[in-house]
Design an enzyme around this catalytic site. Structure first.
Site, short mmCIF file in Angstrom:
data_model
loop_
_atom_site.label_atom_id
_atom_site.label_comp_id
_atom_site.label_asym_id
_atom_site.label_seq_id
_atom_site.Cartn_x
_atom_site.Cartn_y
_atom_site.Cartn_z
N ASN A 1 7.85 7.06 -1.25
CA ASN A 1 7.49 5.66 -1.10
C ASN A 1 8.72 4.75 -1.17
O ASN A 1 8.81 3.76 -0.44
CB ASN A 1 6.48 5.26 -2.17
CG ASN A 1 5.17 6.01 -2.01
OD1 ASN A 1 4.91 6.58 -0.95
ND2 ASN A 1 4.36 6.03 -3.04
N ASP B 1 -3.78 27.57 -40.09
CA ASP B 1 -4.50 28.26 -41.15
C ASP B 1 -3.98 29.69 -41.21
O ASP B 1 -3.37 30.18 -40.25
CB ASP B 1 -6.00 28.23 -40.84
CG ASP B 1 -6.85 28.70 -42.01
OD1 ASP B 1 -6.35 28.66 -43.15
OD2 ASP B 1 -8.00 29.09 -41.78
N VAL C 1 0.84 -1.20 0.00
CA VAL C 1 0.00 0.00 0.00
C VAL C 1 0.87 1.25 0.00
O VAL C 1 0.62 2.22 -0.71
CB VAL C 1 -0.95 0.01 1.23
CG1 VAL C 1 -1.62 1.37 1.37
CG2 VAL C 1 -2.00 -1.08 1.08
N THR D 1 1.58 14.26 5.03
CA THR D 1 2.82 14.96 4.69
C THR D 1 2.97 15.10 3.17
O THR D 1 3.20 16.20 2.65
CB THR D 1 4.04 14.23 5.27
OG1 THR D 1 3.81 13.96 6.65
CG2 THR D 1 5.29 15.06 5.12
N ASP D 2 2.84 13.98 2.46
CA ASP D 2 2.97 14.04 1.00
C ASP D 2 1.86 14.88 0.37
O ASP D 2 2.10 15.67 -0.53
CB ASP D 2 2.90 12.62 0.41
CG ASP D 2 4.13 11.81 0.77
OD1 ASP D 2 5.02 12.37 1.43
OD2 ASP D 2 4.20 10.63 0.38
N GLU E 1 10.53 4.79 2.12
CA GLU E 1 9.88 3.94 3.12
C GLU E 1 10.22 2.46 2.88
O GLU E 1 10.56 1.72 3.82
CB GLU E 1 8.37 4.15 3.09
CG GLU E 1 7.95 5.53 3.55
CD GLU E 1 6.47 5.80 3.29
OE1 GLU E 1 5.80 4.90 2.73
OE2 GLU E 1 6.00 6.89 3.62
N ASN F 1 2.09 9.14 3.96
CA ASN F 1 1.61 9.08 2.57
C ASN F 1 0.55 10.13 2.26
O ASN F 1 0.59 10.79 1.22
CB ASN F 1 1.03 7.69 2.27
CG ASN F 1 2.11 6.66 2.06
OD1 ASN F 1 3.28 7.00 1.92
ND2 ASN F 1 1.73 5.39 2.05
#
Length: 914
Positions: free
Chosen positions: A714, A333, A286, A747-748, A717, A744
């Protein structure tokens, strides 16, 4: 039913083939043909139902990652994760559904172009006068006789058999800015659509005169119907953004599965209980899947949309703004896009000198210059006389209207005549004032066969002033004298030849040239003089020439140069004449000495392979049809270009749809063009295309920054978890699952939107276009992710060990958790640029990120101090010394990346010196 040759047949032949005549069809025959040919309307494209469209949105490959994440979180019992992920899926689906529901409305817009009613001749009695009747446009059939008058919208394609000063505006179909004067004579069968002057086409507008025509094609068999068919057959291409999203999905899935397998294997080897290890593996997976990524990508693009709107570019489909950053060729054009679509007098030849006229469009502002030196037209009698003739021998009017954005000047009447009125107004000669001083008492209207117009004006002295305007060859043939240096002199054969040469030179510059002449006569001689004019015996006095053109927009030249600097090829594709297109392209810098100009007729004689071989050297395509534009776009795409097409007319719609990015004009653009395009330029300014390209490049870089930030978080981690499992067997799990979720989502989540709003870097338009297959995650980003992950891992494990050595598992986890969170704050600063130091960028140049950093730190402090958060997150208060150590350790990621940027810059500088 025969197609495409009606213009080559005589009126009698057309009547014979269609089994009709000037008296029209009977009511019964019209009903019979309606059943045979069907209604005169465009076929509607079969659209997805609401449910099918909704299900289509749920098939997004990027959402597949979220489905997997939600399933894993559900099995792991992480209900908060499940709710958050489900909310993201719903938001993305709803946004996509709303966009998709409106996306394919081009054929509806085409249908709106059809006239609701039309006037026809039907059911005439065998004896007596035929009575005109109005019928619904959808009920018109081949063989119907339609009546055309100024202001009418032509209901179907028809062969004209009666034309009295009939002019039709076909710009929406052919791209030509000047209304076409219609004739009835048969023409060469190989002529392209813009030159079929004995035809009236569905959807075009009658601007002048009146006429009658016999319908030859209805519905999908009309020229506009063929365009609709071409649009239906044109598949929407997959954009670079969509390709990159698929690539990113694969990499994220691979990363998550690999991380999960690694954690599971290491945990089992370590001897942890299987079920406990399996649940921890799911938690790690996850954390490896950035569940907010689709929403973040959408937000990043939406930020770009807002920026574009401020710069007059309205994005209809979000991926287009990113795709513009990859554009390598723009097919544009001419009329209304590069030019103003307002005829403007640029040159005047009078008294043996060439006078240049400044100003653009219908705004009566500009100056008169000879060899760059301004002159006062009121002090030049010959120039004043020429402009007086031009504005009085003229039926157009100049009017000013107040709009929401100020005043706007418009022309009522023929735009060519309007240009002459504007030129006179620039010299201080007002048409209304002149008409009071010199009232018109008679006229000879413009006749396309004779190619001149004559007006007669009563002067204050009692005589009549005859003012003549027309084609140079025709007017010169009627002239026996010339006005030079204030004197009327005999026009010699040599002077006549020189004047014709000057006319040719002006025409070769793409100017539409008109000649002006005059004569003063007695009122009693009016009828005799009119007869003399018709017999070319008028012995007029030649005054001069005016040369006009639909001029380039003032900003267009700079925009073209910016495109070249950015490595983007600019190609003009227009329905206008070759000389005119060439002149405009040369003035704008599109046509260079080694570039070629091709016509539609030349394109017809080329195979696709031949076109592919030559297209890199072609900068201008003139006299092109919708099919030609479509071929040009496809050829460029086959050569590896990412193509943007700009346009405003119906004729542009198939090419707009075929290209990666279609850009329609907001003011002059038809509904069809707007609906077929991904982007609409609100101010019709070609320069806004450059702004769009710039924003496209900025958006891609910002997407890359956001993705790098999320993945490095990620990855940090996962690397930390794996390292602790493998090398520190005495450690328990470093984090609680809820702590991973906090990092996740909180903070992110605070940093991704501010990163998406990062201002542009100064050199963004000095780089060549990105390759269409360029990945969001390249080698440099992968290296940076691994590089910073190592620092995150070392710093987090070090802080965990400090707490662990104190014998407090809760404090150890709090230190590790807080250190990991603070790493994200400093890493967000890193991700603002892959090459520039924070000292170059300036910390406060992205004020949103500065606020996000402060907020993130405040929330993390709260997570360790507030009791409810302590309970939820399993944290404990930290000392000032602990916080100081955390900031010192977590800032190492910023220092490390600053060193990486410095080394990169030094290596690049050394390579340049070599």
């Amino acid at each position: 039913m025969r197609e495409d040759v009606w213009h080559a047949l005589s009126v009698d032949e057309v009547f014979k083939i269609l089994k009709t005549d000037v008296r029209g069809l009977t009511i019964a025959e019209a009903e019979k043909r309606l059943k045979e040919y069907g209604p005169n309307e465009l076929e509607e494209e079969k659209k997805l139902g609401k449910l099918a469209l909704l299900l289509d949105q749920l098939k997004s490959p990027l959402l597949a990652v979220l489905y997997a994440a939600a399933f894993i979180a559900y099995i792991a019992g992480k209900l908060i994760d499940v709710v958050v992920i489900a909310a993201v899926i719903v938001i993305n689906t709803v946004v996509g559904f709303i966009q998709g529901y409106k996306a394919e409305a081009a054929l509806q817009a085409l249908k709106s172009l059809a006239a609701p009613e039309a006037e026809v001749i039907r059911g005439c009695p065998e004896k007596g006068i035929c009575v005109e009747m109005r019928v619904k446009a959808r009920e018109i059939v081949p063989g119907d006789i339609i009546l055309l008058e100024a202001g009418d919208k032509v209901p179907a394609d028809a062969r004209i058999f009666e034309a009295i000063n009939l002019e039709i505006d076909e710009s929406m179909l052919t791209g030509e800015s000047i209304p076409v004067r219609k004739t009835i004579e048969p023409l060469d069968k190989n002529l392209p659509v813009p030159e079929r002057k004995n035809m009236a086409f569905a959807g075009t507008i009658v601007t002048r005169g009146r006429g009658k025509a016999v319908v030859v094609a209805t519905g999908m068999r009309t020229e506009i119907g063929k365009i609709a068919k071409l649009m239906k057959e044109t598949e929407r291409v997959e954009t670079p953004f969509e390709k990159r999203a698929k690539d990113l999905t694969k990499k994220l899935g691979l990363f998550a599965v690999s991380a999960g397998i690694a954690v599971l294997l290491v945990g089992l080897i370590r001897g942890f209980e299987f079920f406990e290890t399996f649940l921890f593996t799911l938690a790690a997976m996850v954390s490896a899947i950035p569940e907010g990524l689709p929403a973040v990508l959408t937000i990043t693009l939406a930020v770009g949309v807002t920026r574009m709107a401020r710069r007059n570019a309205i994005v209809r489909k979000l991926p287009a703004i990113d795709t513009l950053g990859s554009v390598t060729a723009i097919v544009t054009d001419k009329t209304g896009t590069l030019t103003t679509n307002q005829q403007t007098v640029r040159k005047i030849f009078v008294n043996g000198k060439m006078v240049n006229v400044t100003g653009v469009g219908f705004v009566p502002e500009g100056s008169f210059e000879i060899d760059g030196v301004p002159i006062d037209p009121k002090k030049d009698d010959a120039l004043s006389l020429l402009l007086e003739i031009a504005t009085l021998c003229n039926d157009a009017r100049l009017r000013q209207h107040e709009t929401d954005k100020g005043y706007r000047w418009e022309i009522y009447g023929d735009p060519t005549e309007g240009a002459l009125v504007v030129a006179a107004e620039k010299a201080g000669l007002n048409k209304e004032v002149l008409e009071i001083q010199l009232p018109r008492v008679d006229e000879i209207p413009f006749d396309p066969k004779e190619r001149y117009m004559v007006t007669f004006h009563k002067s204050p002295e009692g005589d009549l002033r005859v003012y003549v305007k027309g084609a140079p060859e025709t007017v010169l043939e009627m002239c026996s004298f010339i006005l030079l240096d204030g004197e009327i002199r005999k026009l010699s054969p040599k002077e006549r030849e020189e004047l014709l040469k000057i006319n040719t030179e002006m025409a070769s510059e793409g100017l539409r040239v008109l000649a002006m002449a005059y004569k003063i006569i007695e009122p009693d001689n009016l009828e005799t003089f009119k007869e003399n004019i018709k017999q070319k015996l008028a012995k007029l006095i030649f005054v001069g020439f005016t040369g006009m053109i639909d001029p380039p927009r003032p900003e267009a030249k700079q925009a073209v140069q910016l495109c070249k600097r950015a490595g983007i090829k600019v190609i003009m594709a227009t329905g206008d004449h070759k000389l005119t297109a060439e002149a405009i392209a040369r003035e704008l810098g599109i046509l260079e000495p080694d570039s070629k100009v091709l016509t539609g007729a030349e394109l017809d004689n080329m195979s696709d392979d031949e076109l592919d071989d030559i297209i890199k050297n072609v900068s201008v395509f003139a006299r092109v049809s919708p099919t030609h534009k479509h071929r040009i776009v496809e050829s460029l795409r086959r050569k590896g270009h990412v193509v943007a097409v700009t346009g405003d007319g119906v004729n542009d719609a198939p090419a707009l749809k075929a290209a990666e990015v279609g850009v329609a004009m907001g003011i002059t653009g038809t509904d069809v063009a707007k609906e077929a395009a991904e982007m609409v330029i609100a101010d019709d300014n070609f320069a806004s295309i450059v702004s769009a390209v710039e924003e496209g490049r900025v958006i891609f870089e910002n997407i890359r920054k956001v993705v790098k930030y999320l993945l490095s978080t990620n990855a940090g981690e996962i690397v930390t978890i794996l390292t602790a499992l493998i090398f520190f067997p005495e450690f328990p799990l470093l984090f609680k699952p809820i702590q991973i979720l906090w990092v996740n989502l909180v903070t992110d989540g605070l940093h991704v939107v501010p990163l998406a709003m990062e201002p542009k870097e100064e050199d963004v338009m000095n780089k060549p276009p990105r390759k269409p297959n360029e990945k969001v995650i390249n080698r440099e980003i992968l290296f940076t992710i691994l590089y910073v992950s190592i620092f995150m891992m070392m710093g987090t494990i070090y802080m965990f060990m400090r707490g662990w050595n104190e014998g407090d598992i809760t404090k150890a986890r709090t230190l590790a958790f807080t250190t990991m969170a603070m790493f994200q704050v400093f890493n967000a600063i890193n991700c603002r640029s892959s090459t520039k130091s924070i000292f170059e960028l300036g910390y406060f140049t992205n004020k949103y990120l500065a606020v996000a950093n402060v907020t993130s730190i405040a929330l993390q402090v709260s997570a360790t101090l507030l009791l409810p958060l302590q309970v939820a997150l399993d944290t404990t208060p930290l000392s000032i010394w602990d916080w100081g150590t955390i900031f010192l350790v977590s800032s190492s990621v910023l220092i490390a990346d600053e060193l990486r940027k410095l080394v990169r810059k030094m290596v690049k500088k050394r390579h340049m010196q070599q």
